[in-house]
Design an enzyme around this catalytic site. Structure first.
Site, short mmCIF file in Angstrom:
data_model
loop_
_atom_site.label_atom_id
_atom_site.label_comp_id
_atom_site.label_asym_id
_atom_site.label_seq_id
_atom_site.Cartn_x
_atom_site.Cartn_y
_atom_site.Cartn_z
CE LYS A 79 9.62 -5.71 49.60
NZ LYS A 79 8.61 -5.74 48.51
CB SER A 154 10.59 -6.75 45.28
OG SER A 154 9.43 -6.25 45.96
CB SER A 178 6.53 -7.42 45.17
OG SER A 178 7.23 -7.00 44.04
#
Length: 487
Positions: A79, A154, A178
């Protein structure tokens, strides 16, 4: 042989038997990424050339007759809010568009030491603030099961990359859901570990008392292997827990007969899609059939989780994001004539709307006139939420719930209604507030889309969460399904 359909442990077996090389695996993944990126858009930055160099080193090791670990030569994605030495790290924000860190996050260092091969950095909602990746400063990522729907957020890029077979596993961060929410939307395994179990050093902070790094994988065994690599105490992170960490694979395959499983009545009320509820009820029945004893429990203060979270998280974010001022690094507005104007313009031009909204919410909650009434009160209710879980775990080994109230929604459905967007994390927020582990696995399908089952455990009890998840996975086989992307 379709290598992109294989799990990490399956690829490891192929490497050990010399039926495939690490270079072949990486090239297959690179071809898959190239074919799918125009459709899925999971990645912000690709690092295929570096990945091929890493793979060549693994192949040389195998050729020399040396033993390899379970993640050596396995393609992964990171990420884009975790620092990577020499590789752009943007948080999917204009304000960090050209930021190249001079060091690796601890989790990245650990995975490199384990021999995993980084294919690229994945898209996210800007500064991890969002539930759909629609808040990315670059582009929205699509759900591999239906490209007209969001992958969640997210960590949407990380979840989508694994679901689409672009990466074998990936890392995400979870501040209020997330990891677990996109894992549910994309039909993969997603684990938010106990706060302090995985180092946050090198993670670009959103809300420091809530953020936690964890893995996305295609099955539970892979999740255990990744946890073995990334969990552990880190002196560089003051919140890292100096405890003994288990072998997370040690309980896989062991029975769950006699386990006490709680179903919180607060999580099964209004607001849940009836088809999602049906899938979850069927999953609970499967857990019962495996020998667990299921009973209702209560987490009364979790009904306040949403307002508590949206006071504490923005308050911490407003403090953490104060560092982006155009002076030391990141974007700087060139149209300002003086220092104060430069600060204002840099932040106005560099941050997106959702980030600005949360900074304003947090600044308001921390202001002298409202600090006691809002922020301090939220901290007190957070303690009550943690106490609810502590009391429940005196009677139950784990708690089961839906991960999300609905399946993945369509692009644009919730962008004009922030509260509706925030409600997609209603079942996940409390786990972060309590600092305990939560795991989402694919429980089945509704409307042709994956449905997530959330398993919540006691602090540092991730091995047992993986044990029950593995038992469910073996009984149902839901994890083996992949979306048809025509490639």
């Amino acid at each position: 042989m379709k290598l992109y359909t294989k799990t990490a442990h399956e690829l490891h077996d192929l490497l050990v038997r010399k039926e495939v090389s690490a270079t072949e695996i990486v090239k297959t993944q690179a071809d898959r990424m190239q074919a799918l990126e125009p459709k899925i858009r999971a990645f912000v930055t690709l690092t295929v050339d570096k990945a091929l160099e890493q793979a060549a080193r693994v192949d040389a090791k195998i050729a020399a007759g040396e033993a390899i670990g379970p993640l050596e030569g396995i393609p992964m994605a990171i990420k884009d809010n975790m620092c990577t030495d020499g590789v752009r790290t943007t948080c999917s924000s204009k304000i960090l568009n050209n930021f190249v860190p001079p060091y690796d996050a601890t989790v990245v260092t650990k995975l490199k030491e384990a021999g995993a091969v980084m294919m690229g950095k994945t898209n996210l909602d800007e500064f991890a603030m969002g539930s759909s990746t629609e808040n990315s400063g670059f582009f929205a990522t699509c759900n591999p099961w239906d490209i007209e729907r969001v992958p969640g957020g997210s960590s949407g890029g990380s979840a989508a990359s694994v679901a689409a077979g672009q990466a074998v596993f990936s890392l995400g961060s979870d501040t209020g859901g997330s990891i677990r929410q996109p894992a549910a939307f994309c039909g993969v395994v997603g684990l938010k570990p106990t706060y302090g179990a995985v180092s946050r050093f090198g993670l670009i902070a959103f809300a420091s008392s809530l953020d936690q790094i964890g893995p996305f994988t295609r099955d539970v065994r892979d999740c255990a292997h990744v946890m073995n690599a990334i969990a552990g105490h880190d002196a560089k992170d003051s919140t890292s827990a100096p405890v003994d960490y288990p072998d997370y694979t040690s309980l896989l395959g062991k029975p769950i007969k006699g386990w006490r499983v709680g179903l919180p009545k607060e999580y099964f009320g209004d607001g849940m899609d009836p088809e999602v509820k049906e899938v979850i009820e069927k999953a609970v029945k499967t857990i019962e059939d495996l020998g667990a004893e299921v009973a209702e429990c209560s987490l009364p203060h979790t009904e306040y989780a949403l307002p508590v979270y949206y006071l504490i998280a923005p308050a911490e974010a407003s403090s953490n994001l104060a560092r982006y001022d155009g002076v030391r690094y990141g974007y700087r507005s060139e149209s300002a004539d003086d220092l104060i104007t430069m600060f204002k313009k840099t932040r106005a031009e560099g941050f997106g709307d959702e980030v600005k909204r949360r900074i304003m919410l947090g600044t308001y909650a921390l202001s002298s006139g409202y600090y006691d009434a809002y922020y301090l009160k939220a901290l007190k209710v957070r303690t009550l939420i943690k106490n609810d879980f502590d009391q429940a775990f005196e009677k139950f080994d784990v708690i089961l719930s839906p991960t999300t109230p609905t399946v993945a929604f369509k692009f644009g459905d919730r962008t004009d209604n922030p509260l509706q967007m925030y409600l997609s994390d209603i079942y996940t927020l409390s786990v972060n507030l309590a600092g305990i582990p939560g795991l989402s696995i694919n429980a089945g399908f509704a409307k042709g889309m994956p449905v997530g089952l959330q398993i919540i455990g006691k602090p540092f009890d991730e091995a047992r969460l993986l044990q029950i998840a593995y038992a469910y996975e073996e009984a149902t086989g839901c994890h083996s399904k992949m979306p048809d992307l025509g490639v």
